[in-house]
Design a protein around this motif. Structure first.
Motif, short mmCIF file in Angstrom:
data_model
loop_
_atom_site.label_atom_id
_atom_site.label_comp_id
_atom_site.label_asym_id
_atom_site.label_seq_id
_atom_site.Cartn_x
_atom_site.Cartn_y
_atom_site.Cartn_z
N GLU A 152 -30.80 -49.46 -22.42
CA GLU A 152 -31.55 -48.28 -22.04
C GLU A 152 -30.77 -47.48 -20.99
OE1 GLU A 152 -36.16 -48.96 -21.83
OE2 GLU A 152 -35.14 -50.55 -20.74
N PRO A 153 -31.10 -46.21 -20.80
CA PRO A 153 -30.52 -45.47 -19.68
C PRO A 153 -30.83 -46.18 -18.36
CG PRO A 153 -31.64 -43.98 -21.17
CD PRO A 153 -31.97 -45.36 -21.63
N VAL A 154 -29.87 -46.17 -17.45
CA VAL A 154 -30.04 -46.91 -16.20
C VAL A 154 -31.23 -46.41 -15.40
CG1 VAL A 154 -28.42 -45.46 -14.90
CG2 VAL A 154 -28.80 -47.81 -14.19
N SER A 155 -31.52 -45.12 -15.46
CA SER A 155 -32.68 -44.60 -14.73
C SER A 155 -33.99 -45.18 -15.27
CB SER A 155 -32.71 -43.06 -14.80
OG SER A 155 -32.70 -42.63 -16.15
N LYS A 156 -34.05 -45.40 -16.59
CA LYS A 156 -35.23 -46.01 -17.18
C LYS A 156 -35.38 -47.46 -16.73
CE LYS A 156 -37.28 -42.92 -19.78
NZ LYS A 156 -38.70 -42.55 -19.55
N MET A 157 -34.25 -48.17 -16.62
CA MET A 157 -34.31 -49.55 -16.14
C MET A 157 -34.89 -49.60 -14.73
SD MET A 157 -30.82 -51.46 -17.34
CE MET A 157 -29.67 -50.53 -18.32
N ILE A 158 -34.43 -48.70 -13.88
CA ILE A 158 -34.91 -48.70 -12.49
C ILE A 158 -36.38 -48.29 -12.44
CG2 ILE A 158 -34.65 -47.54 -10.25
CD1 ILE A 158 -31.63 -47.58 -10.79
N GLU A 159 -36.77 -47.33 -13.28
CA GLU A 159 -38.18 -46.94 -13.34
C GLU A 159 -39.05 -48.15 -13.70
OE1 GLU A 159 -41.09 -43.70 -15.57
OE2 GLU A 159 -39.11 -44.17 -16.41
N LYS A 160 -38.54 -49.01 -14.55
CA LYS A 160 -39.28 -50.21 -14.97
C LYS A 160 -39.26 -51.32 -13.92
CE LYS A 160 -38.80 -49.66 -19.98
NZ LYS A 160 -38.26 -50.27 -21.22
N GLY A 161 -38.47 -51.11 -12.84
CA GLY A 161 -38.43 -52.11 -11.78
C GLY A 161 -37.24 -53.04 -11.82
N PHE A 162 -36.26 -52.75 -12.68
CA PHE A 162 -35.06 -53.58 -12.72
C PHE A 162 -34.37 -53.57 -11.36
CE2 PHE A 162 -35.85 -53.73 -17.04
CZ PHE A 162 -34.82 -54.24 -17.82
N THR A 163 -33.92 -54.72 -10.92
CA THR A 163 -33.08 -54.81 -9.73
C THR A 163 -31.64 -54.54 -10.13
OG1 THR A 163 -32.62 -57.15 -10.05
CG2 THR A 163 -34.61 -56.58 -8.79
N PRO A 164 -30.76 -54.26 -9.15
CA PRO A 164 -29.34 -54.13 -9.48
C PRO A 164 -28.80 -55.36 -10.22
CG PRO A 164 -29.73 -53.20 -7.33
CD PRO A 164 -31.02 -53.84 -7.75
N GLU A 165 -29.23 -56.54 -9.81
CA GLU A 165 -28.78 -57.76 -10.50
C GLU A 165 -29.20 -57.74 -11.96
OE1 GLU A 165 -29.54 -59.06 -6.16
OE2 GLU A 165 -30.41 -57.66 -7.63
N GLN A 166 -30.43 -57.34 -12.21
CA GLN A 166 -30.94 -57.30 -13.59
C GLN A 166 -30.25 -56.23 -14.42
OE1 GLN A 166 -35.07 -56.90 -12.44
NE2 GLN A 166 -35.55 -59.00 -13.12
N ILE A 167 -29.85 -55.14 -13.79
CA ILE A 167 -29.09 -54.11 -14.51
C ILE A 167 -27.78 -54.70 -15.02
CG2 ILE A 167 -27.82 -51.94 -14.25
CD1 ILE A 167 -30.03 -51.07 -12.28
N LEU A 168 -27.07 -55.42 -14.15
CA LEU A 168 -25.81 -56.03 -14.58
C LEU A 168 -26.04 -57.09 -15.66
CD1 LEU A 168 -23.73 -56.37 -11.28
CD2 LEU A 168 -23.62 -54.60 -13.05
N GLU A 169 -27.13 -57.82 -15.54
CA GLU A 169 -27.44 -58.81 -16.57
C GLU A 169 -27.70 -58.14 -17.91
OE1 GLU A 169 -30.70 -60.94 -14.90
OE2 GLU A 169 -29.47 -61.99 -13.42
N ALA A 170 -28.34 -56.98 -17.88
CA ALA A 170 -28.60 -56.24 -19.12
C ALA A 170 -27.30 -55.71 -19.73
CB ALA A 170 -29.56 -55.09 -18.86
N VAL A 171 -26.39 -55.28 -18.86
CA VAL A 171 -25.14 -54.69 -19.33
C VAL A 171 -24.15 -55.76 -19.79
CG1 VAL A 171 -23.14 -53.30 -18.66
CG2 VAL A 171 -25.42 -52.65 -17.88
N LEU A 172 -24.11 -56.86 -19.07
CA LEU A 172 -23.05 -57.85 -19.30
C LEU A 172 -23.55 -59.18 -19.85
CD1 LEU A 172 -21.14 -57.19 -15.95
CD2 LEU A 172 -20.42 -56.47 -18.24
N GLY A 173 -24.84 -59.42 -19.80
CA GLY A 173 -25.38 -60.71 -20.22
C GLY A 173 -25.57 -61.62 -19.02
N LYS A 174 -26.78 -62.14 -18.87
CA LYS A 174 -27.12 -62.95 -17.70
C LYS A 174 -26.18 -64.13 -17.53
CE LYS A 174 -31.04 -65.24 -15.45
NZ LYS A 174 -32.50 -65.52 -15.54
N GLU A 175 -25.81 -64.74 -18.64
CA GLU A 175 -24.97 -65.93 -18.57
C GLU A 175 -23.54 -65.62 -18.17
OE1 GLU A 175 -24.60 -64.13 -22.64
OE2 GLU A 175 -26.20 -64.46 -21.17
N ASN A 176 -23.17 -64.32 -18.17
CA ASN A 176 -21.77 -63.95 -17.91
C ASN A 176 -21.55 -63.44 -16.49
OD1 ASN A 176 -21.04 -64.43 -20.66
ND2 ASN A 176 -21.93 -62.44 -21.20
N VAL A 177 -22.63 -63.16 -15.74
CA VAL A 177 -22.51 -62.47 -14.45
C VAL A 177 -22.62 -63.45 -13.30
CG1 VAL A 177 -23.54 -60.72 -12.95
CG2 VAL A 177 -23.49 -60.37 -15.42
#
Length: 293
Positions: free
Chosen positions: A200-225
């Motif tokens: 999703e667009p990063v602004s939408k992630m933040i609107e949903k309450g994503f933390t910076p950590e969760q943004i990176l997990e979405a972009v790169l995969g939780k198991e990779n970060v």
């Protein structure tokens, strides 16, 4: 959730990454400069990218970013440092266009599609690095991506976003920078590209309450970060009456004496935060004495 930034590595060191939430920081800039939505988006994206670039620095090092397009917003100037402090202003805060074909704020029309992105890094001890690349889209994120590739030879993906409320306040703002390290494997690049195309667009992630950590997990995969560190992010100006006094001293005795004769006082305003500093006749005379002593 307060604004903050995280640094991380991913895929066993093949990738370095940054992500940040800047909603309160951009909102402070919007309030100070009374920016309209398109300008808020342009300024907010620029501040978000700049504060992440500041996080790539060390100690007292600083960065100044100038985005000078041919659109009606005019030059955008941002200062950021290695401690999460960022400030910025635009030449014309009151620019408006209808939504673009995607139903989004038309930042490209405000910024322009021709011009330059200039970045100056103050590394201390008069050691300055300057890089400049052409504006390639006026959407800001793509322009920073191009800068990293061409000026710093660092293949990167820059995602930036700002959502504006109907009353012009900032609903959500933030971004990420993903950079491939030398020797990054093709399989890693393919996976990142696949994920980037699906998120999703990063602004939408933040609107949903994503933390910076969760943004990176979405972009790169939780198991990779692997998160390395975090720090607060805030709108912070370095102006002061002392600094403006020093600037007035730099004008010289003749010009200060003209101020005293013509106006009997002086007033200076900071472009970044719009704070005003008043100098009385006595204070101006004191500056003259300081020069002559």
């Amino acid at each position: 959730m307060k604004d903050y930034l995280v640094r991380a590595i991913a895929f066993d060191g093949q990738v370095r990454a940054f992500a940040t939430k800047t909603t309160e920081t951009v909102n402070e800039a919007q309030k100070r400069h009374n920016t309209w939505p398109i300008v808020s988006a342009a300024l907010g994206r620029s501040m978000t990218a700049s504060v992440m670039m500041g996080a790539m620095l060390k100690g007292e090092e600083k960065i100044t970013v100038k985005i000078e397009g041919n659109g009606p917003i005019g030059p955008i100037i941002i200062d950021a440092d290695a401690k999460g402090d960022v400030r910025g202003f635009v030449t014309n805060p009151h620019v408006h266009f209808d939504l673009n074909e995607q139903g989004k704020l038309d930042v490209r029309a405000g910024v322009g599609t021709e011009g330059t992105l200039t970045i100056v890094k103050d590394l201390g001890l008069r050691d300055m690095f300057s890089g400049q690349t052409p504006i390639v889209s006026g959407e800001i994120g793509e322009d920073f991506t191009y800068y990293f590739a061409k000026s710093e030879q660092s293949p990167s993906s820059v995602g930036l976003g700002v959502l504006v409320n109907p009353d012009n306040t900032i609903l959500a703002a933030g971004g990420f920078i993903i950079q491939l390290m030398p020797g990054c494997e093709d399989e890693t690049i393919d996976e990142i590209e696949k994920r980037l195309s699906a998120i999703e667009p990063v602004s939408k992630m933040i609107e949903k309450g994503f933390t910076p950590e969760q943004i990176l997990e979405a972009v790169l995969g939780k198991e990779n970060v692997r998160i390395l560190s975090s720090m607060p992010v805030q709108f912070q100006c370095q102006c002061s009456k002392e600094r403006f006094g020093a600037a007035i001293i730099g004008l010289g005795v003749k010009e200060i004496e003209e101020m005293i004769v013509e106006d009997g006082q002086a007033e200076a305003q900071c472009h970044f935060c719009l704070e005003k500093y008043h100098f009385s006749r006595e204070e101006l005379e004191g500056l003259v004495n300081e020069i002559q002593s």
